[in-house]
Design a protein around this motif. Sequence first.
Motif, mmCIF file in Angstrom:
data_model
loop_
_atom_site.group_PDB
_atom_site.id
_atom_site.type_symbol
_atom_site.label_atom_id
_atom_site.label_comp_id
_atom_site.label_asym_id
_atom_site.label_seq_id
_atom_site.Cartn_x
_atom_site.Cartn_y
_atom_site.Cartn_z
ATOM 1 N N SER A 148 46.594 -37.742 -15.827
ATOM 2 C CA SER A 148 45.477 -38.143 -16.697
ATOM 3 C C SER A 148 44.838 -39.445 -16.226
ATOM 4 O O SER A 148 43.685 -39.736 -16.549
ATOM 5 N N LEU A 149 45.596 -40.245 -15.468
ATOM 6 C CA LEU A 149 45.081 -41.534 -14.986
ATOM 7 C C LEU A 149 44.491 -41.458 -13.578
ATOM 8 O O LEU A 149 43.933 -42.433 -13.086
ATOM 9 N N PHE A 166 40.831 -42.006 -13.889
ATOM 10 C CA PHE A 166 40.462 -42.922 -14.964
ATOM 11 C C PHE A 166 40.279 -44.327 -14.414
ATOM 12 O O PHE A 166 41.165 -44.836 -13.710
ATOM 13 N N SER A 167 39.162 -44.896 -14.693
ATOM 14 C CA SER A 167 38.943 -46.281 -14.244
ATOM 15 C C SER A 167 37.976 -46.963 -15.206
ATOM 16 O O SER A 167 37.140 -46.329 -15.837
#
Length: 200
Positions: A192-193, A196-197
Amino acid sequence: MDQMMETKKHNTNKGQKLNVQPLRTQTDIETAKFFLSKNKMGKRDLLLFLFGINTGLRASDIVVRKVGEFRNTKKPYIVEEKTHKRRKLNLSNLAEQIDEYIADKSDDDWLFPSYKDRSKHLTVNGVYRMFEVLGKQMGRDDLGTHTMRKTFGYHYYKRTHDIATLMEIFNHSSQQITKRYIGITEDEIDNSLDHFSIGI
């Protein structure tokens, strides 16, 4: 739950790793098989590993097995030490390896005997030391006695997505515990990461 038990048990010994992981890829499994087969008791260690990753049993339930339990049957019953529950194993996929391994052994022999004294079985600490050495050979510090059980669970879930049955096999009280135990929760968080930022 199982992870906490392993940590408590081995922290009093030689500082068991706090975050024991499964072998997530077939390449890792093959690498482990290669190194284990080169041990002084390579046939024993390789079969123990295959037995562990194909049944999901705890090391304490693996080391106490006798040869006679597996003579002429692919689906023996055992009683788990921790839960005292009777469990049927399905060893159809390992039958050939087991039959070959026990061919010259008597029914009263330990399936996984001690290297120093064949009248005794390999101990859980012996399995721990085996994985400690294997971890060094593979350049990892996250292997332990629960690696086999977690590897079984991880691949069972990946292939079936049947977390309810796996929870029952492991005798866990919730699906969340099972997912966390086999490393699926960690995988899901990591995935999920990936994309992601913030502020980049």
